[in-house]
Design an enzyme around this catalytic site. Structure first.
Site, PDB file in Angstrom:
ATOM      1  CB  SER A 137      11.971  42.621 -11.380  1.00  0.00           C
ATOM      2  OG  SER A 137      13.355  42.383 -11.577  1.00  0.00           O
ATOM      3  CE  LYS A 143       8.845  49.541  -8.543  1.00  0.00           C
ATOM      4  NZ  LYS A 143       9.955  49.523  -7.568  1.00  0.00           N
TER       5      LYS A 143
END
EC number: 1.3.5.2
Length: 351
Positions: free
Chosen positions: A181, A214
């Site tokens: 992120s 991720k």
């Protein structure tokens, strides 16, 4: 058609305000199996050609809802009723945090894209677990996306991920470690061989459930491949590619902060995934996310090597019929090319 009219009204309002209102409705609907069954009857789609067994889990179809929509695992039952083959809840952090200052969620309507600078706002792992357990078990696999608290220093990041994983060990079918992120300061710095190796070695000792990493779309290709290899060697079962991008050239009028998702990310995400699949197809499970909004793009990603897919922004822009539309057309595409099931399509371009 109805959603198109409704969307015109909703898109006049603040993006996060609308999201919160929708979440309240979905939480209420999640309490009622009757209403969830009604939603599924209207918007769901079932076809055995789309089913697959992956890492010991049964996926009714390959289309999942990405992390970030249901941050606190509180509306899973209603969301899966819209036809998703699985869902990823979170991002959950060890302790609750409010995220970044508002406004922090923006629409780029012409590009059918979103820009978010949310910052892992969530109620924390303890309440997330409680919300998850309220309506468990679920009809599809559910992943739990785990992140680092903003106030935790980099030197203590591993312990923070360990702490949130410990609290979540009794929920979910798989875990995703979110190091990518752009909205938590320095989080992406953890995307390095050493930390990734430590993280997955630690997690592998704690759980037998599948583990995913991720990754960001802004990594250099060589760095991305190196980090991925490190994760796999340390025990990762799969890679989710990609998170949002900080490449602001992809939209006409970008905001100062936040990651971009949606159609603007399609090409970039596809290019990253292509390189990832070339190197790691058949060596790990690959999940493609970023700019998927129709069956054609979904089909291309599967042929490129994706066992599973995730969407988010397209759900906002296209509404509740999206899963059904993509899945119906996906079946038509694979049948047209002579495939008997989606399992046969995976990695077809690499064979």
């Amino acid at each position: 058609m109805l959603y198109s009219l409704f969307k015109k009204y909703l898109f006049r309002l603040d993006a996060e305000e609308v999201h919160e209102k929708v979440c309240k409705i979905l939480k209420i609907l999640s309490r009622s199996p009757f209403f969830c069954n009604l939603i599924h009857a209207q918007f769901g789609y079932t076809n055995p050609k789309l089913e697959n067994e992956i890492l010991g889990l049964h996926f009714p179809n390959p289309l999942g809802l990405a992390a970030g929509f249901d941050k606190n695992a509180s509306m899973i039952r209603a969301l899966t009723a819209f036809g998703f083959g699985y869902l990823e809840a979170g991002t959950l952090t060890n302790t609750a945090q409010s995220g970044n200052e508002k406004p922090r969620l923006f629409r780029h309507i012409e590009e059918e894209s979103l820009q978010n600078a949310m910052g892992f706002n969530n109620y924390g792992a303890v309440l997330g677990v409680r919300a998850f357990e309220r309506f468990a078990p679920y009809k599809t696999p559910i992943g739990i996306n785990l992140g680092k608290n903003k106030h935790i220093e980099q030197d203590n990041a591993l312990e923070d991920y360990k702490a949130v994983l410990i609290k979540c060990l009794n929920i979910g079918d798989y875990y995703t470690f979110n190091l990518s992120s752009p909205n938590t300061p320095n989080l992406r710095d953890l995307q390095n061989k050493a930390f990734v190796s430590e993280l997955f070695c630690m997690a592998k000792e704690m759980t037998k459930k599948p583990l995913f990493l991720k990754i960001a779309p802004d990594l250099e290709i060589d760095a991305m491949l190196e980090i991925t290899n490190s994760a796999i060697e340390a025990g990762a079962n799969g890679i989710i590619a990609t998170n949002t991008t900080i490449d602001k050239s992809l939209v006409f009028a970008p905001k100062e902060t936040g990651g971009l998702s949606g159609k603007c990310l399609t090409q970039k995400s596809r290019e990253i995934f292509k390189e990832l699949a070339k190197a790691f197809f058949n060596k790990t499970i690959l999940v493609s996310v970023g700019g998927i909004s129709d069956a054609k793009e979904a089909y291309e990603r599967i042929k490129m090597g994706a066992s599973l897919l995730q969407i988010y922004s397209a759900f906002i822009y296209n509404g509740p019929n999206l899963c059904q539309n993509i899945l119906k057309d996906l079946v038509k595409l694979l049948q047209k090319d002579g495939f008997l099931s989606v399992k046969e399509v995976i990695g077809a371009d690499l064979r």
